[in-house]
Design a protein around this motif. Structure first.
Motif, PDB file in Angstrom:
ATOM      1  N   UNK A  21     -52.290 -40.221 -34.312  1.00  0.00           N
ATOM      2  CA  UNK A  21     -50.957 -40.365 -33.745  1.00  0.00           C
ATOM      3  C   UNK A  21     -50.639 -41.854 -33.612  1.00  0.00           C
ATOM      4  N   UNK A  22     -49.349 -42.154 -33.524  1.00  0.00           N
ATOM      5  CA  UNK A  22     -48.942 -43.560 -33.417  1.00  0.00           C
ATOM      6  C   UNK A  22     -47.643 -43.698 -32.656  1.00  0.00           C
ATOM      7  N   UNK A  23     -47.517 -44.812 -31.972  1.00  0.00           N
ATOM      8  CA  UNK A  23     -46.243 -45.289 -31.458  1.00  0.00           C
ATOM      9  C   UNK A  23     -45.740 -46.338 -32.447  1.00  0.00           C
ATOM     10  N   UNK A  24     -44.639 -46.042 -33.128  1.00  0.00           N
ATOM     11  CA  UNK A  24     -44.040 -47.005 -34.046  1.00  0.00           C
ATOM     12  C   UNK A  24     -42.982 -47.809 -33.294  1.00  0.00           C
ATOM     13  N   UNK A  25     -42.996 -49.119 -33.455  1.00  0.00           N
ATOM     14  CA  UNK A  25     -41.917 -49.966 -32.956  1.00  0.00           C
ATOM     15  C   UNK A  25     -41.116 -50.425 -34.170  1.00  0.00           C
ATOM     16  N   UNK A  26     -39.876 -49.962 -34.234  1.00  0.00           N
ATOM     17  CA  UNK A  26     -39.043 -50.141 -35.426  1.00  0.00           C
ATOM     18  C   UNK A  26     -37.805 -50.956 -35.068  1.00  0.00           C
ATOM     19  N   UNK A  28     -49.291 -43.733 -24.737  1.00  0.00           N
ATOM     20  CA  UNK A  28     -48.005 -44.341 -25.060  1.00  0.00           C
ATOM     21  C   UNK A  28     -47.956 -45.797 -24.605  1.00  0.00           C
ATOM     22  N   UNK A  29     -47.273 -46.623 -25.361  1.00  0.00           N
ATOM     23  CA  UNK A  29     -47.068 -48.012 -24.968  1.00  0.00           C
ATOM     24  C   UNK A  29     -46.195 -48.060 -23.723  1.00  0.00           C
ATOM     25  N   UNK A  53     -31.002 -39.018 -30.091  1.00  0.00           N
ATOM     26  CA  UNK A  53     -32.002 -38.002 -30.386  1.00  0.00           C
ATOM     27  C   UNK A  53     -33.027 -37.912 -29.261  1.00  0.00           C
ATOM     28  N   UNK A  54     -33.444 -36.709 -28.939  1.00  0.00           N
ATOM     29  CA  UNK A  54     -34.475 -36.570 -27.913  1.00  0.00           C
ATOM     30  C   UNK A  54     -35.820 -37.099 -28.412  1.00  0.00           C
ATOM     31  N   UNK A  55     -36.024 -37.097 -29.721  1.00  0.00           N
ATOM     32  CA  UNK A  55     -37.206 -37.702 -30.332  1.00  0.00           C
ATOM     33  C   UNK A  55     -36.709 -38.646 -31.430  1.00  0.00           C
ATOM     34  N   UNK A  56     -36.531 -39.918 -31.102  1.00  0.00           N
ATOM     35  CA  UNK A  56     -35.860 -40.853 -32.010  1.00  0.00           C
ATOM     36  C   UNK A  56     -36.547 -41.019 -33.361  1.00  0.00           C
ATOM     37  N   UNK A  57     -35.721 -41.274 -34.360  1.00  0.00           N
ATOM     38  CA  UNK A  57     -36.169 -41.719 -35.674  1.00  0.00           C
ATOM     39  C   UNK A  57     -35.946 -43.226 -35.770  1.00  0.00           C
ATOM     40  N   UNK A  58     -36.706 -43.868 -36.673  1.00  0.00           N
ATOM     41  CA  UNK A  58     -36.480 -45.267 -36.970  1.00  0.00           C
ATOM     42  C   UNK A  58     -35.784 -45.420 -38.308  1.00  0.00           C
ATOM     43  N   UNK A  59     -34.863 -46.368 -38.382  1.00  0.00           N
ATOM     44  CA  UNK A  59     -34.107 -46.623 -39.612  1.00  0.00           C
ATOM     45  C   UNK A  59     -34.198 -48.116 -39.925  1.00  0.00           C
ATOM     46  N   UNK A 108     -36.830 -49.687 -31.471  1.00  0.00           N
ATOM     47  CA  UNK A 108     -36.927 -48.358 -30.879  1.00  0.00           C
ATOM     48  C   UNK A 108     -38.330 -47.825 -31.124  1.00  0.00           C
ATOM     49  N   UNK A 109     -38.783 -47.018 -30.179  1.00  0.00           N
ATOM     50  CA  UNK A 109     -40.115 -46.442 -30.277  1.00  0.00           C
ATOM     51  C   UNK A 109     -40.022 -45.052 -30.905  1.00  0.00           C
ATOM     52  N   UNK A 110     -40.834 -44.831 -31.916  1.00  0.00           N
ATOM     53  CA  UNK A 110     -40.865 -43.552 -32.620  1.00  0.00           C
ATOM     54  C   UNK A 110     -42.278 -43.005 -32.541  1.00  0.00           C
TER      55      UNK A 110
END
Length: 243
Positions: free
Chosen positions: A4-9, A219-220, A200-206, A237-239
């Motif tokens: 699993x990962x926390x992405x910072x986008x 979680x961070x 979004x309740x569970x954000x996407x990164x763009x 944003x965190x994904x």
């Protein structure tokens, strides 16, 4: 459990190659300078980072990046497990390895095994247990970093407040296949908004770059995310992603 990962986008859609390279150097260098990352060994995270190991999170980094309880729970839990296995003895503030623990950690045991002070935290850092950081780049085209499970459970139009989750995948496809980065009309009210502005309740990164914090202790923290964005010089944003 899986990886699993926390992405910072970053919030920007397009980031050209020279700037992406600069971002990676600056942000990884910043975390290394602060002692939060170190160069990983080949065996640390071979599947999710790279054959070379990428960057491993240090104990100091783990304490800094997360709410304090997360890191403490990881270390204390592993110490309790080692005690239950007969590998650790002594008081909590000065644990020592038993001969069995000595054999596990150093490959050999002996009569002096219990006389050696042992840091569970330092051992876990050496093993790469606190996770790793990878920089993921979209070389061509638009960048998409979906949330865990792919489709959010709720997508709210910023203009009319309607939940358009049933249309969301089609909206993303429209945005992705279009020339440039045009706003996407809401299927309910017809008003166009940036795809990233749909709530979004569970954000996407763009974006064309992301910083992935893989298999960390949790979680961070909000403080670290804000600190990261300030150092980067733009919003992120965190994904959350699980594979």
């Amino acid at each position: 459990m899986g990886d699993y990962a926390n992405y910072l986008v970053p919030e920007r859609y397009r980031i050209d190659a020279p700037e992406r390279g600069d971002m990676e150097r600056r942000m990884i260098g910043w975390m290394q300078k602060n002692g939060w990352l170190k160069l990983g060994k080949e065996s640390d995270h071979p599947k999710i980072l790279s054959k070379g190991g990428g960057w491993s999170v240090t104990a100091s980094g783990s304490r800094h990046m997360h709410p304090p309880a997360y890191h403490k729970e990881k270390v204390d839990g592993y110490a309790q497990w080692m005690r239950a296995q007969g590998e650790l003895t002594g008081p909590a503030d000065r644990p020592q390895l038993t001969p069995k623990g000595m054999a596990k950690v150093y490959g050999t045991g002996g009569p002096d095994a219990v006389s050696r002070p042992f840091s569970v935290e330092a051992w876990l850092e050496e093993q790469g247990v606190f996770g790793g950081v990878a920089v993921e780049v979209i070389v061509e085209g638009k960048g998409l970093f979906p949330c865990d499970g792919g489709e959010p459970g709720e997508v709210i139009c910023p203009k009319c407040g309607a939940d358009v989750v049933e249309h969301f995948m089609e909206m993303v496809e429209t945005w992705y296949s279009a020339e440039g980065y045009p706003p996407v009309p809401c299927p309910e009210c017809g008003a166009a908004s940036e795809i990233r502005d749909y709530k979004m309740d569970m954000p996407w990164g763009f974006s064309q770059i992301s910083f992935a914090f893989w298999n960390t202790v949790g979680d961070l923290s909000e403080d670290f995310v804000a600190e990261f964005a300030a150092e980067l010089g733009e919003p992120v944003r965190r994904v959350y992603i699980k594979i």
